[in-house]
Design a protein around this motif. Structure first.
Motif, PDB file in Angstrom:
ATOM      1  N   UNK A  17       0.592  -0.412   7.769  1.00 11.99           N
ATOM      2  CA  UNK A  17      -0.038  -1.284   6.771  1.00 11.99           C
ATOM      3  C   UNK A  17       0.384  -0.884   5.359  1.00 11.99           C
ATOM      4  N   UNK A  18       0.444   0.416   5.096  1.00 11.17           N
ATOM      5  CA  UNK A  18       0.877   0.863   3.778  1.00 11.17           C
ATOM      6  C   UNK A  18       2.332   0.492   3.520  1.00 11.17           C
ATOM      7  N   UNK A  19       3.188   0.646   4.523  1.00 11.05           N
ATOM      8  CA  UNK A  19       4.594   0.291   4.351  1.00 11.05           C
ATOM      9  C   UNK A  19       4.770  -1.199   4.115  1.00 11.05           C
ATOM     10  N   UNK A  20       4.013  -2.022   4.820  1.00 13.88           N
ATOM     11  CA  UNK A  20       4.115  -3.471   4.610  1.00 13.88           C
ATOM     12  C   UNK A  20       3.630  -3.874   3.229  1.00 13.88           C
ATOM     13  N   UNK A  21       2.568  -3.203   2.759  1.00 14.65           N
ATOM     14  CA  UNK A  21       2.077  -3.513   1.410  1.00 14.65           C
ATOM     15  C   UNK A  21       3.084  -3.091   0.353  1.00 14.65           C
ATOM     16  N   UNK A  22       3.705  -1.936   0.541  1.00  8.82           N
ATOM     17  CA  UNK A  22       4.716  -1.484  -0.415  1.00  8.82           C
ATOM     18  C   UNK A  22       5.915  -2.417  -0.406  1.00  8.82           C
ATOM     19  N   UNK A  23       6.344  -2.850   0.777  1.00  9.67           N
ATOM     20  CA  UNK A  23       7.503  -3.733   0.872  1.00  9.67           C
ATOM     21  C   UNK A  23       7.253  -5.083   0.228  1.00  9.67           C
ATOM     22  N   UNK A  24       6.001  -5.576   0.254  1.00  7.83           N
ATOM     23  CA  UNK A  24       5.695  -6.888  -0.303  1.00  7.83           C
ATOM     24  C   UNK A  24       5.398  -6.848  -1.795  1.00  7.83           C
ATOM     25  N   UNK A  25       4.848  -5.738  -2.304  1.00 10.64           N
ATOM     26  CA  UNK A  25       4.420  -5.686  -3.705  1.00 10.64           C
ATOM     27  C   UNK A  25       5.349  -4.891  -4.615  1.00 10.64           C
ATOM     28  N   UNK A  26       6.076  -3.922  -4.085  1.00 13.27           N
ATOM     29  CA  UNK A  26       6.978  -3.117  -4.903  1.00 13.27           C
ATOM     30  C   UNK A  26       8.387  -3.681  -4.777  1.00 13.27           C
ATOM     31  N   UNK A  27       8.922  -4.177  -5.876  1.00 11.57           N
ATOM     32  CA  UNK A  27      10.236  -4.809  -5.892  1.00 11.57           C
ATOM     33  C   UNK A  27      11.203  -3.866  -6.596  1.00 11.57           C
ATOM     34  N   UNK A  28      12.249  -3.506  -5.887  1.00 13.48           N
ATOM     35  CA  UNK A  28      13.249  -2.584  -6.433  1.00 13.48           C
ATOM     36  C   UNK A  28      14.657  -3.145  -6.260  1.00 13.48           C
ATOM     37  N   UNK A  29      14.827  -4.453  -6.536  1.00 13.91           N
ATOM     38  CA  UNK A  29      16.129  -5.067  -6.350  1.00 13.91           C
ATOM     39  C   UNK A  29      16.833  -5.320  -7.681  1.00 13.91           C
ATOM     40  N   UNK A  43       8.900  14.787  -0.580  1.00 11.52           N
ATOM     41  CA  UNK A  43       9.383  13.439  -0.234  1.00 11.52           C
ATOM     42  C   UNK A  43       8.721  12.309  -1.024  1.00 11.52           C
ATOM     43  N   UNK A  44       7.398  12.329  -1.267  1.00  6.97           N
ATOM     44  CA  UNK A  44       6.847  11.214  -2.045  1.00  6.97           C
ATOM     45  C   UNK A  44       7.159  11.256  -3.532  1.00  6.97           C
ATOM     46  N   UNK A  45       7.625  12.381  -4.056  1.00  6.57           N
ATOM     47  CA  UNK A  45       7.806  12.509  -5.500  1.00  6.57           C
ATOM     48  C   UNK A  45       9.252  12.623  -5.953  1.00  6.57           C
ATOM     49  N   UNK A  46      10.207  12.805  -5.056  1.00  4.53           N
ATOM     50  CA  UNK A  46      11.593  12.971  -5.500  1.00  4.53           C
ATOM     51  C   UNK A  46      12.395  11.675  -5.433  1.00  4.53           C
ATOM     52  N   UNK A  84       8.063   4.201  -1.936  1.00  4.96           N
ATOM     53  CA  UNK A  84       6.906   5.072  -1.845  1.00  4.96           C
ATOM     54  C   UNK A  84       6.681   5.845  -3.149  1.00  4.96           C
ATOM     55  N   UNK A  85       7.739   6.389  -3.727  1.00  7.98           N
ATOM     56  CA  UNK A  85       7.590   7.126  -4.989  1.00  7.98           C
ATOM     57  C   UNK A  85       7.158   6.205  -6.122  1.00  7.98           C
ATOM     58  N   UNK A  86       7.643   4.980  -6.130  1.00  3.42           N
ATOM     59  CA  UNK A  86       7.224   4.032  -7.163  1.00  3.42           C
ATOM     60  C   UNK A  86       5.753   3.678  -7.018  1.00  3.42           C
ATOM     61  N   UNK A  87       5.295   3.537  -5.786  1.00  4.82           N
ATOM     62  CA  UNK A  87       3.872   3.276  -5.570  1.00  4.82           C
ATOM     63  C   UNK A  87       3.015   4.444  -6.043  1.00  4.82           C
ATOM     64  N   UNK A  88       3.431   5.650  -5.727  1.00  2.00           N
ATOM     65  CA  UNK A  88       2.697   6.827  -6.192  1.00  2.00           C
ATOM     66  C   UNK A  88       2.706   6.916  -7.713  1.00  2.00           C
ATOM     67  N   UNK A  89       3.835   6.611  -8.312  1.00  2.00           N
ATOM     68  CA  UNK A  89       3.912   6.622  -9.771  1.00  2.00           C
ATOM     69  C   UNK A  89       2.965   5.589 -10.378  1.00  2.00           C
ATOM     70  N   UNK A  90       2.894   4.419  -9.771  1.00  2.00           N
ATOM     71  CA  UNK A  90       2.022   3.357 -10.285  1.00  2.00           C
ATOM     72  C   UNK A  90       0.561   3.778 -10.225  1.00  2.00           C
ATOM     73  N   UNK A  91       0.119   4.289  -9.074  1.00  2.00           N
ATOM     74  CA  UNK A  91      -1.281   4.698  -8.957  1.00  2.00           C
ATOM     75  C   UNK A  91      -1.598   5.896  -9.854  1.00  2.00           C
ATOM     76  N   UNK A  92      -0.649   6.820  -9.988  1.00  2.00           N
ATOM     77  CA  UNK A  92      -0.877   7.969 -10.860  1.00  2.00           C
ATOM     78  C   UNK A  92      -0.994   7.544 -12.318  1.00  2.00           C
ATOM     79  N   UNK A  93      -0.143   6.629 -12.727  1.00  2.00           N
ATOM     80  CA  UNK A  93      -0.187   6.153 -14.104  1.00  2.00           C
ATOM     81  C   UNK A  93      -1.487   5.406 -14.394  1.00  2.00           C
TER      82      UNK A  93
END
Length: 508
Positions: free
Chosen positions: A324-336, A250-253, A259-268
């Motif tokens: 808290x993680x979901x709120x941070x992802x919603x505020x910082x990760x923009x996918x529009x 689920x976090x990688x597909x 969530x996957x974009x956040x994981x990609x960002x931290x991994x990169x």
């Protein structure tokens, strides 16, 4: 059925139920059978039949060529051959050159049965190693676990000791135990009522046979224990596989794109940091701490403490941390961002009839210019007769309702380096073929112009190029060819594609 296989690797930690027959142990020894009596002939026949049955079961071999299979096995094999297609070895060799030197048998039920029996009789060494690792990491014997940690510490402090480790295992686990087995110590001599002396001598000839490793006999207790361990290992692998997939997929597909974009960002970012500063990290200390931590977590006391801590501190705050993680992802990760769009083109071709009128011919993906490959080969233009039949590329959908006429005919003509055409700069933006005038001497140099040009003596050849002008200018000059075309464009965007469909083809 109760015998053990001598020198066979098998996990004998705990008993398991095994298949047993109602045949007494005295059937295996003819000397112990009672003498025949007038009233016991029927009993003797039953005993002899049981003995023959037991001998036949013990004489079953693992090779399919030496085994007689029942009619049910043969029927099932024929049924499976109809269901499962047999591999064409000749085609596989043609596709993969490396298969020329590899011959693998196709699926066969007798071969599968024989291979499974042979595999099960020899897999015990793996289960013995697995049992010892579990005992070591679970602190079953504290001295053994501490000895392992000491060796691990020496290896972490001095990684060059890894070259000595295989040799030490060979000496301590194979050679020395084998020598002791060949030269066993003499029984201790009792010197008093409370003490005994033990003397071991390495001199003298060997007095015991060399130890060997043999596969477990079929239908023995070791054989069925291997089957039990193999069954449990398959279940453990299935559970581990499903657990890893449920945690990792689920976090990688990108089913949850934030969530996957956040994981990609931290991994990169982590990859960039390690690429630059990996040589600065104390890897010896890191691996030492990891090994001690993993081994310490297997201690029963620490495991009980971890379970208590998880129930009292982690579970009550799990939902809070996730929110808290979901709120941070919603505020910082923009996918529009808007979906990807491309421009597709189609060329409307018309042909000049014998009556001097332009007839709609078809809509083609190629402009069908005079020097195109299709025109030189004498091939017909390919396309569709109606505008409505033009479909969007696979994986795309129309983002505009109508086609738009390209008013910049000069640009796409120059971009494709099209020659021998007349470009209309006004009106409907048609691009006409040019009928060239040339001398009779030029037929040998330009044979491709023979079918579209009318020779006129006394005039020089016009060089192949494109010209621009209005429709009135073209008709006044009277040099129009038999084909004209214009370009239509339309925008497409990517559409949602299901997971089981093929990936969309990119437009160029």
């Amino acid at each position: 059925m109760d015998e053990f296989t001598v020198d066979a690797f098998v996990n004998r930690d705990d008993p398991i139920p095994v298949i047993s027959f109602d045949v007494n142990d005295d059937l295996s020894d003819d000397s112990e059978q009672p003498p025949p009596t007038p009233g016991g002939r029927k009993r003797d026949k039953i005993l002899q039949h049981g003995k023959n049955l037991k001998d036949n079961l013990r004489n079953v071999q693992g090779k399919a060529s030496e085994t007689t299979f029942s009619m049910q096995d043969r029927l099932l094999e024929k049924l499976l051959q109809q269901i499962i297609p047999v591999e064409d070895l000749s085609s596989s060799r043609a596709e993969t050159p490396s298969h020329d030197y590899i011959t693998r048998p196709s699926f066969s039920l007798p071969t599968m049965s024989a291979n499974f029996r042979r595999f099960n009789a020899r897999i015990g060494v793996v289960f013995v190693f697995q049992s010892k690792v579990i005992r070591l990491l679970s602190w079953h014997t504290t001295s053994h676990t501490l000895s392992f940690l000491a060796v691990y510490t020496f290896v972490c402090m001095d990684p060059y000791l890894l070259t000595v480790l295989p040799l030490a295992v060979l000496l301590l686990a194979l050679l020395i135990p084998s020598f002791i087995a060949r030269h066993p110590a003499a029984p201790p001599t009792i010197t008093s009522q409370t003490s005994a002396t033990f003397q071991y001598s390495t001199t003298g000839p060997p007095i015991a046979p060399a130890p060997t490793v043999k596969p477990a006999k079929e239908l023995s207790r070791d054989f069925f224990r291997n089957m039990r361990d193999l069954q449990n290992s398959m279940e453990d692998f299935s559970r581990l596989h499903d657990k890893i997939i449920s945690l990792l997929t689920p976090p990688t597909n990108f089913s949850n794109e934030p969530l996957s974009s956040t994981l990609f960002l931290f991994t990169f970012l982590s990859a960039l940091i390690l690429f630059v500063a990996s040589h600065l990290l104390p890897w010896r200390i890191i691996f030492l701490l990891i090994g001690w931590t993993v081994t310490s977590l297997g201690h029963p006391t620490i495991q009980r403490q971890m379970l208590t801590t998880h129930k009292t501190h982690v579970v009550p705050r799990e939902k809070q941390a996730k929110s808290m993680l979901d709120s941070w992802i919603a505020s910082d990760i923009i996918l529009d961002s808007a979906p990807e769009t491309r421009e597709v083109e189609i060329f409307e071709l018309q042909k000049l009839s014998s009556a001097g009128e332009w007839e709609s011919w078809l809509f083609s993906s190629s402009p069908y210019d005079p020097l195109s490959e299709a025109r030189i080969k004498g091939e017909r233009a390919k396309g569709t007769r109606f505008f409505e039949d033009v479909k969007a590329p696979a994986g795309w959908e129309w983002s505009e309702k109508k086609w738009a006429l390209d008013l910049w005919s000069r640009e796409w003509v120059e971009e494709r380096i099209i020659t021998g055409v007349e470009v209309e700069t006004e009106g409907e933006r048609w691009v006409y073929d040019i009928r060239y005038e040339y001398d009779d001497m030029d037929e040998d140099f330009f044979p491709e112009l023979e079918s579209t040009a009318t020779p006129v003596k006394g005039k020089k050849k016009v060089l192949p190029s494109w010209e621009e002008g209005s429709e009135a200018d073209v008709e006044r000059r009277g040099r129009r060819g038999e084909w004209r075309r214009r370009r239509w464009v339309r925008m497409v965007k990517r559409k949602w594609v299901a997971r089981d469909t093929a990936s969309p083809t990119l437009l160029k």
